[in-house]
Motif scaffolding. Structure first.
Motif, PDB file in Angstrom:
ATOM      1  N   TYR A  24       0.798  -1.180   0.041  1.00 46.16           N
ATOM      2  CA  TYR A  24      -0.073   0.093  -0.023  1.00 46.16           C
ATOM      3  C   TYR A  24       0.765   1.133  -0.172  1.00 46.16           C
ATOM      4  O   TYR A  24       0.227   2.341  -0.443  1.00 46.16           O
ATOM      5  N   LEU A  25       2.069   1.086   0.238  1.00 52.44           N
ATOM      6  CA  LEU A  25       3.033   2.338   0.383  1.00 52.44           C
ATOM      7  C   LEU A  25       3.194   2.925  -0.918  1.00 52.44           C
ATOM      8  O   LEU A  25       3.623   2.170  -1.942  1.00 52.44           O
ATOM      9  N   LYS A  26       3.043   4.260  -1.266  1.00 55.79           N
ATOM     10  CA  LYS A  26       3.111   4.781  -2.454  1.00 55.79           C
ATOM     11  C   LYS A  26       4.040   5.992  -2.606  1.00 55.79           C
ATOM     12  O   LYS A  26       4.334   6.478  -3.751  1.00 55.79           O
ATOM     13  N   ASP A  27       4.218   6.492  -1.453  1.00 57.94           N
ATOM     14  CA  ASP A  27       5.031   7.983  -1.382  1.00 57.94           C
ATOM     15  C   ASP A  27       6.494   7.708  -2.017  1.00 57.94           C
ATOM     16  O   ASP A  27       7.004   8.714  -2.393  1.00 57.94           O
ATOM     17  N   GLN A  28       7.074   6.588  -1.663  1.00 56.96           N
ATOM     18  CA  GLN A  28       8.539   6.400  -1.727  1.00 56.96           C
ATOM     19  C   GLN A  28       8.468   5.118  -2.722  1.00 56.96           C
ATOM     20  O   GLN A  28       7.766   4.092  -2.263  1.00 56.96           O
ATOM     21  N   PRO A  29       9.593   4.967  -3.497  1.00 59.65           N
ATOM     22  CA  PRO A  29      10.023   3.433  -3.893  1.00 59.65           C
ATOM     23  C   PRO A  29      10.377   2.548  -2.820  1.00 59.65           C
ATOM     24  O   PRO A  29      10.860   2.957  -1.627  1.00 59.65           O
ATOM     25  N   LEU A  30       9.747   1.414  -2.677  1.00 56.89           N
ATOM     26  CA  LEU A  30       9.716   0.282  -1.736  1.00 56.89           C
ATOM     27  C   LEU A  30      11.322   0.110  -1.404  1.00 56.89           C
ATOM     28  O   LEU A  30      11.489   0.022  -0.079  1.00 56.89           O
ATOM     29  N   ALA A  31      12.108   0.118  -2.208  1.00 58.06           N
ATOM     30  CA  ALA A  31      13.467  -0.348  -2.018  1.00 58.06           C
ATOM     31  C   ALA A  31      14.182   0.862  -0.934  1.00 58.06           C
ATOM     32  O   ALA A  31      14.764   0.674  -0.219  1.00 58.06           O
ATOM     33  N   ASP A  32      13.839   2.139  -1.302  1.00 55.04           N
ATOM     34  CA  ASP A  32      14.022   3.226  -0.438  1.00 55.04           C
ATOM     35  C   ASP A  32      13.378   3.140   0.964  1.00 55.04           C
ATOM     36  O   ASP A  32      14.181   3.433   1.930  1.00 55.04           O
ATOM     37  N   ILE A  33      12.211   3.003   1.058  1.00 54.64           N
ATOM     38  CA  ILE A  33      11.581   2.694   2.254  1.00 54.64           C
ATOM     39  C   ILE A  33      12.415   1.400   2.950  1.00 54.64           C
ATOM     40  O   ILE A  33      12.615   1.548   4.281  1.00 54.64           O
ATOM     41  N   LEU A  34      12.579   0.397   2.579  1.00 56.02           N
ATOM     42  CA  LEU A  34      13.334  -0.572   3.098  1.00 56.02           C
ATOM     43  C   LEU A  34      14.550  -0.224   3.665  1.00 56.02           C
ATOM     44  O   LEU A  34      15.077  -0.539   4.765  1.00 56.02           O
ATOM     45  N   GLU A  35      15.289   0.734   2.672  1.00 57.30           N
ATOM     46  CA  GLU A  35      16.879   1.012   3.217  1.00 57.30           C
ATOM     47  C   GLU A  35      16.784   1.810   4.435  1.00 57.30           C
ATOM     48  O   GLU A  35      17.436   1.899   5.367  1.00 57.30           O
ATOM     49  N   GLN A  36      15.667   2.845   4.417  1.00 56.88           N
ATOM     50  CA  GLN A  36      15.442   3.771   5.517  1.00 56.88           C
ATOM     51  C   GLN A  36      15.158   3.220   6.502  1.00 56.88           C
ATOM     52  O   GLN A  36      15.616   3.306   7.741  1.00 56.88           O
ATOM     53  N   SER A  37      14.456   1.920   6.483  1.00 53.21           N
ATOM     54  CA  SER A  37      14.095   1.167   7.804  1.00 53.21           C
ATOM     55  C   SER A  37      15.282   0.483   8.429  1.00 53.21           C
ATOM     56  O   SER A  37      15.483   0.522   9.629  1.00 53.21           O
ATOM     57  N   GLN A  38      16.233   0.059   7.716  1.00 53.53           N
ATOM     58  CA  GLN A  38      17.263  -0.731   8.003  1.00 53.53           C
ATOM     59  C   GLN A  38      18.249   0.290   8.807  1.00 53.53           C
ATOM     60  O   GLN A  38      18.952   0.123   9.762  1.00 53.53           O
ATOM     61  N   GLN A  39      18.210   1.593   8.186  1.00 57.41           N
ATOM     62  CA  GLN A  39      19.207   2.724   8.686  1.00 57.41           C
ATOM     63  C   GLN A  39      18.684   3.006  10.438  1.00 57.41           C
ATOM     64  O   GLN A  39      19.587   3.528  10.962  1.00 57.41           O
ATOM     65  N   VAL A  40      17.558   2.776  10.543  1.00 54.61           N
ATOM     66  CA  VAL A  40      16.870   2.930  11.867  1.00 54.61           C
ATOM     67  C   VAL A  40      16.830   1.633  12.662  1.00 54.61           C
ATOM     68  O   VAL A  40      16.041   1.788  13.795  1.00 54.61           O
ATOM     69  N   ASN A  41      17.536   0.791  12.389  1.00 54.83           N
ATOM     70  CA  ASN A  41      17.445  -0.624  12.988  1.00 54.83           C
ATOM     71  C   ASN A  41      16.397  -1.528  13.161  1.00 54.83           C
ATOM     72  O   ASN A  41      16.025  -2.095  13.883  1.00 54.83           O
ATOM     73  N   ILE A  42      15.455  -1.232  12.088  1.00 60.63           N
ATOM     74  CA  ILE A  42      14.313  -2.009  11.922  1.00 60.63           C
ATOM     75  C   ILE A  42      14.876  -3.478  11.447  1.00 60.63           C
ATOM     76  O   ILE A  42      15.447  -3.559  10.061  1.00 60.63           O
TER      77      ILE A  42
END
Length: 269
Positions: A24-42
């Protein structure tokens, strides 16, 4: 001039995102969302199935990275589209390596998008799938506390692994029943909303050993990013809010909710 929002905090302890909707996520590419998530230790993300249309999509998404997982189930809004064929598909994939739960299933009497009797029947049928496959359950319950309790009581002795009532906004009666039965309660950005003192009251009564962190992204973005599309990388704000409401050290909240997530969805054999 608008006030600058806080940067997302980065904690040393990993966090597990127990409930989001990556498709359902539309505002950013999914790859970017996952990368940002890893950067905050998800460390891990669980993306949730809700309809016959996205069962296969969720299975595909669960393989886009080793740390992404999925569920299989039909949301109560979609209950009238449930069929023997849909049930067969859920059963076929209930024990796939990257599928960790049956869900999102349950009852929603707030929107009443499906007949209530149909909702109850579909809820029972999917709880039986979880029983048959020894899988935990991700439950949605809104304005349906009494019927949720009634149906869960029918499965008390056969559902070996409980699961979570996610995005908990129900009353203390359902909360106490679920906690007494060994369920976890999932809390998200709602805990940070100004008018959500009822939810914060439930957080206070819930033992930290039975709390799971979630975003329900793209919905329910926490303060201070309300108005933006939600994403797993906002989970640190939710962890902070839980620590504040329960008056516990943040490290304790992070470590215990992490263990709760592992126990619920990733138990060791």
């Amino acid at each position: 001039m608008s006030k600058k929002r806080r940067e997302i905090p980065v904690f040393n302890h990993p966090i597990i995102e127990t409930h989001c909707h990556l498709d359902y996520l539309k505002d950013q590419p999914l790859a970017d969302i996952l990368e940002q998530s890893q950067q905050v230790n998800i460390e891990r993300v669980i993306t949730i199935a809700v309809s016959p249309d996205n069962l296969a999509t969720v299975r595909k998404l669960s393989h886009i990275a080793p740390w992404v997982y999925g569920t299989q189930g039909i949301h109560p809004h979609e209950a009238e589209r449930y069929s023997d064929a849909v049930e067969a598909e859920i059963r076929e994939h209930a024990r796939d390596e990257k599928i960790v739960a049956i869900g999102e299933i349950g009852l929603d009497y707030y929107y009443d998008n499906a007949d209530r009797g149909v909702q109850r029947d579909v809820f029972r049928r999917q709880l039986q799938i979880a029983c048959d496959n020894q899988r935990p359950v991700v439950i949605h319950s809104r304005d349906a506390d009494d019927d949720t309790i009634t149906i869960l009581k029918e499965f008390e002795n056969s559902l070996e692994r409980r699961g979570v009532i996610h995005s908990f906004t129900s009353g203390p009666g359902l909360a106490q029943y679920a906690l007494d039965q060994g369920w976890c309660l999932g809390f998200n950005g709602i805990t940070s909303f100004n008018k959500a003192e009822n939810v914060r009251d439930i957080v206070r009564m819930t033992p930290i050993e039975q709390i799971l962190l979630e975003t329900d992204a793209p919905f329910l973005t926490p303060v201070p990013y309300r108005g933006r599309e939600n994403a797993p990388f906002y989970l640190p704000f939710i962890a902070e809010k839980i620590a504040d409401v329960k008056e516990l050290p943040l490290d304790q909240v992070l470590s215990q909710t992490y263990l709760n997530s592992l126990r619920t969805f990733f138990p060791q054999p």
